[in-house]
Scaffold this motif. Structure first.
Motif, PDB file in Angstrom:
ATOM      1  N   VAL A   1      52.561  54.056  36.408  1.00  0.00           N
ATOM      2  CA  VAL A   1      51.816  55.069  35.647  1.00  0.00           C
ATOM      3  C   VAL A   1      52.831  55.977  34.955  1.00  0.00           C
ATOM      4  O   VAL A   1      53.774  56.459  35.590  1.00  0.00           O
ATOM      5  CB  VAL A   1      50.921  55.927  36.580  1.00  0.00           C
ATOM      6  N   LEU A   2      52.631  56.214  33.656  1.00  0.00           N
ATOM      7  CA  LEU A   2      53.519  57.092  32.887  1.00  0.00           C
ATOM      8  C   LEU A   2      52.726  58.314  32.436  1.00  0.00           C
ATOM      9  O   LEU A   2      51.683  58.171  31.784  1.00  0.00           O
ATOM     10  CB  LEU A   2      54.063  56.350  31.659  1.00  0.00           C
ATOM     11  N   GLU A   3      53.201  59.492  32.782  1.00  0.00           N
ATOM     12  CA  GLU A   3      52.482  60.733  32.455  1.00  0.00           C
ATOM     13  C   GLU A   3      53.424  61.656  31.690  1.00  0.00           C
ATOM     14  O   GLU A   3      54.562  61.864  32.095  1.00  0.00           O
ATOM     15  CB  GLU A   3      51.990  61.402  33.751  1.00  0.00           C
ATOM     16  N   ARG A   4      52.911  62.226  30.595  1.00  0.00           N
ATOM     17  CA  ARG A   4      53.781  63.068  29.756  1.00  0.00           C
ATOM     18  C   ARG A   4      54.116  64.413  30.409  1.00  0.00           C
ATOM     19  O   ARG A   4      55.181  64.969  30.172  1.00  0.00           O
ATOM     20  CB  ARG A   4      53.150  63.290  28.385  1.00  0.00           C
ATOM     21  N   ALA A   5      53.198  64.934  31.227  1.00  0.00           N
ATOM     22  CA  ALA A   5      53.454  66.241  31.858  1.00  0.00           C
ATOM     23  C   ALA A   5      54.554  66.091  32.910  1.00  0.00           C
ATOM     24  O   ALA A   5      54.802  65.001  33.422  1.00  0.00           O
ATOM     25  CB  ALA A   5      52.176  66.757  32.498  1.00  0.00           C
ATOM     26  N   GLU A   6      55.194  67.215  33.238  1.00  0.00           N
ATOM     27  CA  GLU A   6      56.292  67.177  34.211  1.00  0.00           C
ATOM     28  C   GLU A   6      55.784  67.027  35.640  1.00  0.00           C
ATOM     29  O   GLU A   6      56.498  66.610  36.528  1.00  0.00           O
ATOM     30  CB  GLU A   6      57.139  68.459  34.108  1.00  0.00           C
ATOM     31  N   LYS A   7      54.536  67.449  35.850  1.00  0.00           N
ATOM     32  CA  LYS A   7      53.931  67.297  37.180  1.00  0.00           C
ATOM     33  C   LYS A   7      52.421  67.261  36.998  1.00  0.00           C
ATOM     34  O   LYS A   7      51.930  67.513  35.883  1.00  0.00           O
ATOM     35  CB  LYS A   7      54.349  68.428  38.116  1.00  0.00           C
TER      36      LYS A   7
ATOM     37  N   GLY B   1      56.889  63.287  33.142  1.00  0.00           N
ATOM     38  CA  GLY B   1      57.857  63.568  32.078  1.00  0.00           C
ATOM     39  C   GLY B   1      58.105  62.349  31.204  1.00  0.00           C
ATOM     40  O   GLY B   1      59.170  62.207  30.609  1.00  0.00           O
ATOM     41  N   ARG B   2      57.126  61.429  31.146  1.00  0.00           N
ATOM     42  CA  ARG B   2      57.268  60.215  30.326  1.00  0.00           C
ATOM     43  C   ARG B   2      56.161  60.216  29.277  1.00  0.00           C
ATOM     44  O   ARG B   2      55.067  59.705  29.519  1.00  0.00           O
ATOM     45  CB  ARG B   2      57.133  58.942  31.176  1.00  0.00           C
TER      46      ARG B   2
ATOM     47  N   THR C   1      58.764  55.373  25.496  1.00  0.00           N
ATOM     48  CA  THR C   1      58.537  56.810  25.709  1.00  0.00           C
ATOM     49  C   THR C   1      59.362  57.624  24.708  1.00  0.00           C
ATOM     50  O   THR C   1      60.243  57.090  24.027  1.00  0.00           O
ATOM     51  CB  THR C   1      58.946  57.232  27.133  1.00  0.00           C
ATOM     52  N   ALA C   2      59.091  58.929  24.682  1.00  0.00           N
ATOM     53  CA  ALA C   2      59.775  59.816  23.729  1.00  0.00           C
ATOM     54  C   ALA C   2      61.285  59.798  23.930  1.00  0.00           C
ATOM     55  O   ALA C   2      62.044  59.989  22.981  1.00  0.00           O
ATOM     56  CB  ALA C   2      59.234  61.233  23.884  1.00  0.00           C
TER      57      ALA C   2
END
Ligand SMILES: Cc1cc2nc3c(=O)[nH]c(=O)nc-3n(C[C@H](O)[C@H](O)[C@H](O)COP(=O)(O)OP(=O)(O)OC[C@H]3O[C@@H](n4cnc5c(N)ncnc54)[C@H](O)[C@@H]3O)c2cc1C
Length: 486
Positions: A50-56, A150-151, A167-168
């Protein structure tokens, strides 16, 4: 063990996992939909990241509605099941006039019926959103599933049978399938799954906040609203002219949500926080007759309030790319108006249905499996999306004076959900219908979905048709189409 499945797999944290099916899945977004899909796909033998843009995990948000059809596989995760049961808000539901005259009181339909699709779960009608997501994340961690924060995913491309996700920061991830569970308003280059969803401002916004019940002053007027809470948490809806105010009253957390005309200062973001003083006058002005205890309750709000712009969205029939290797899930496929009360429920049903389709289809047929899932789910979700329109209309057009005169004569259909919604088992449905649905897609064999109200004839709708109907003042007949009884 899944019924019909005989091959033993492994057991981790009490969860029976099927043997690896070799399918690598990349999930974009660690919202409730993405985390739910990750759990279910892992359980069925897929490899998942799972890739999540938020840091947490975001602490934002208050409550959402979780009804039984979203909980049918909770029993397969014994420790998460125990976590779920630590905090149950088995609310009664009530409608009030602003002055505090009770109009209607009941329990959720499944509680009155005494049985529902998640037969061994004590259903908590309301769950705090951050707590629910944390519960899912904790379970994924115990299972060893990789959830990477963070992704931010910026692009996706399909190459042969593979999907490449970037990712960015330039990292790449390669899988057989990519699930876009990235919510609303987040577009990703190359995630080509059909036309963009049409969006239109509804002219309304919802101001919402949750805070600890302990912050309410014990001898204040607001405290009188809490007098039965130890015995029975409450979900109260106050209806006034073209607004409604919901209070969630539980012994540890309370919340309010006020749906009001959009003043242009709102945004479709859980981060659009305002000082409560910016909202409270809107509530005060919406009726001359508010119960002082209710006004005191909102005035005691200690936190900043989210003022969320409410936007109507079209239903979209296509959730997959042409190959089927890209799939939208949850809000990214079908956003809901809050008055539908189904955003999280349908996102969770999606994950269960998808994973079962992947189990049946296997690696060779992964692209077909997502298309079958899409076909099995679209009409059900589309009908429920429409309830968001009509529930809002009903709540905002209650004749309060007539009700106060004669409360017993009034019924409010907002709480009429229908057995077809909460008695649905998405895993069993996918298992029982996969073959016929695949034959329909591949060979044009007849196939009709049965996860709709019995007898329902599906009528396609669009944002344009619904907004034109509302503008013309025509009442929706959706809940007369088929059996919506409890
Ligand atoms: C912070 C937050 C608070 C919420 N609070 C409430 C609430 O109080 N009440 C309520 O009814 N509903 C709330 N919702 C919405 C509700 O959770 C969803 O409507 C429903 O659960 C469906 O979930 P979803 O997983 O499809 O979408 P979401 O819950 O919106 O999750 C989408 C996730 O994808 C991530 N994401 C987006 N773009 C990218 C990208 N390019 N790369 C990687 N990750 C990406 C987002 O950061 C987010 O975590 C909230 C959503 C969020 C994100």
């Amino acid at each position: 063990m899944i019924s019909g499945e005989t091959t033993p797999g492994t057991v981790v944290d009490g969860v029976h996992r099927l043997p690896s099916n070799g399918i690598k899945i990349i999930v974009i977004g660690a919202g409730v939909g993405g985390l739910g899909a990750a759990l279910e796909c892992w359980r069925k033998g897929c490899e998942v990241v799972v890739l999540e843009r938020a840091e947490k995990l975001s602490p934002l948000g208050d409550y959402f509605t979780i009804t039984p059809s979203a909980l049918t596989t909770l029993k397969d995760y014994p420790s998460m099941h125990a976590d779920y049961h630590k905090c149950i808000y088995d609310c009664s539901v009530h409608v009030y006039s602003p002055s505090g005259v009770p109009i209607y009181s009941t329990y959720p339909e499944w509680r009155r019926a005494g049985a529902h699709a998640a037969y061994d779960v004590t259903v908590s009608f309301l769950k705090r959103r951050p707590v629910y997501a944390q519960m899912q994340l904790d379970q994924l961690e115990r299972l060893g599933v990789s959830v990477q924060f963070g992704r931010k995913v910026v692009s996706v491309c399909e190459r042969g049978d593979q999907v490449i996700v970037t990712t960015a920061s330039g990292e790449t991830f390669i899988g057989d399938l990519c699930i876009g569970a990235n919510g609303i308003g987040s577009s990703i280059d190359g995630f080509d799954t059909g036309p963009e969803v049409a969006v239109q401002d509804s002219g309304y916004a919802v101001a919402r906040v949750a805070f600890p019940a302990s912050t309410l002053k014990p001898d204040s007027p607001a405290a009188t609203l809490m007098k039965n809470i130890d015995v029975q948490p409450e979900f109260r809806t106050y209806v006034a002219d073209d607004v409604h105010l919901i209070l969630f009253l539980t012994r540890d957390w309370v919340a309010w949500c006020f749906t009001h005309a959009d003043d242009g200062e709102t945004a479709e973001s859980w981060g659009n926080l305002k000082d409560p003083d910016a909202i409270i006058p809107l509530i005060e002005r919406s009726s001359d007759n508010w119960d002082p205890a209710v006004l005191d309750f909102v005035r005691q709000t200690p936190n900043r309030v989210v003022d969320w712009k409410l936007r109507w969205r079209d239903g979209t029939e296509q959730w997959t790319s042409d190959s089927g290797r890209l799939l939208r899930l949850g809000d990214a496929a079908h956003a809901f108006f809050p008055t539908a009360g189904n955003g999280a429920v349908q996102a969770l049903e999606d994950g269960v249905s998808l994973a079962e389709c992947m189990r049946i289809g296997g690696k060779e047929n992964a692209g077909w499996a997502t298309k079958v899932h899409n076909q099995l789910r679209f009409q059900r979700v589309s009908v429920l999306q429409q309830t968001g329109f009509l529930n809002r209309e009903e709540l905002h057009h209650v004749d309060v004076a007539a009700i106060e005169e004669n409360p017993k004569e009034v019924t409010v259909g907002f709480f009429k959900i229908g057995r077809w919604v909460w008695n649905h088992d998405p895993e069993a449905y996918a298992r029982d219908n996969y073959a016929a649905c695949l034959a329909h897609l591949q060979e044009g064999e007849p196939f009709s979905n049965t996860n709709l109200p019995p007898g329902h004839i599906y009528v396609p709708w669009s944002l344009a048709s619904e907004t034109a109907r509302m503008k013309a003042g025509v009442k929706s007949s959706l809940k007369q189409n088929g059996d919506w009884s409890a």
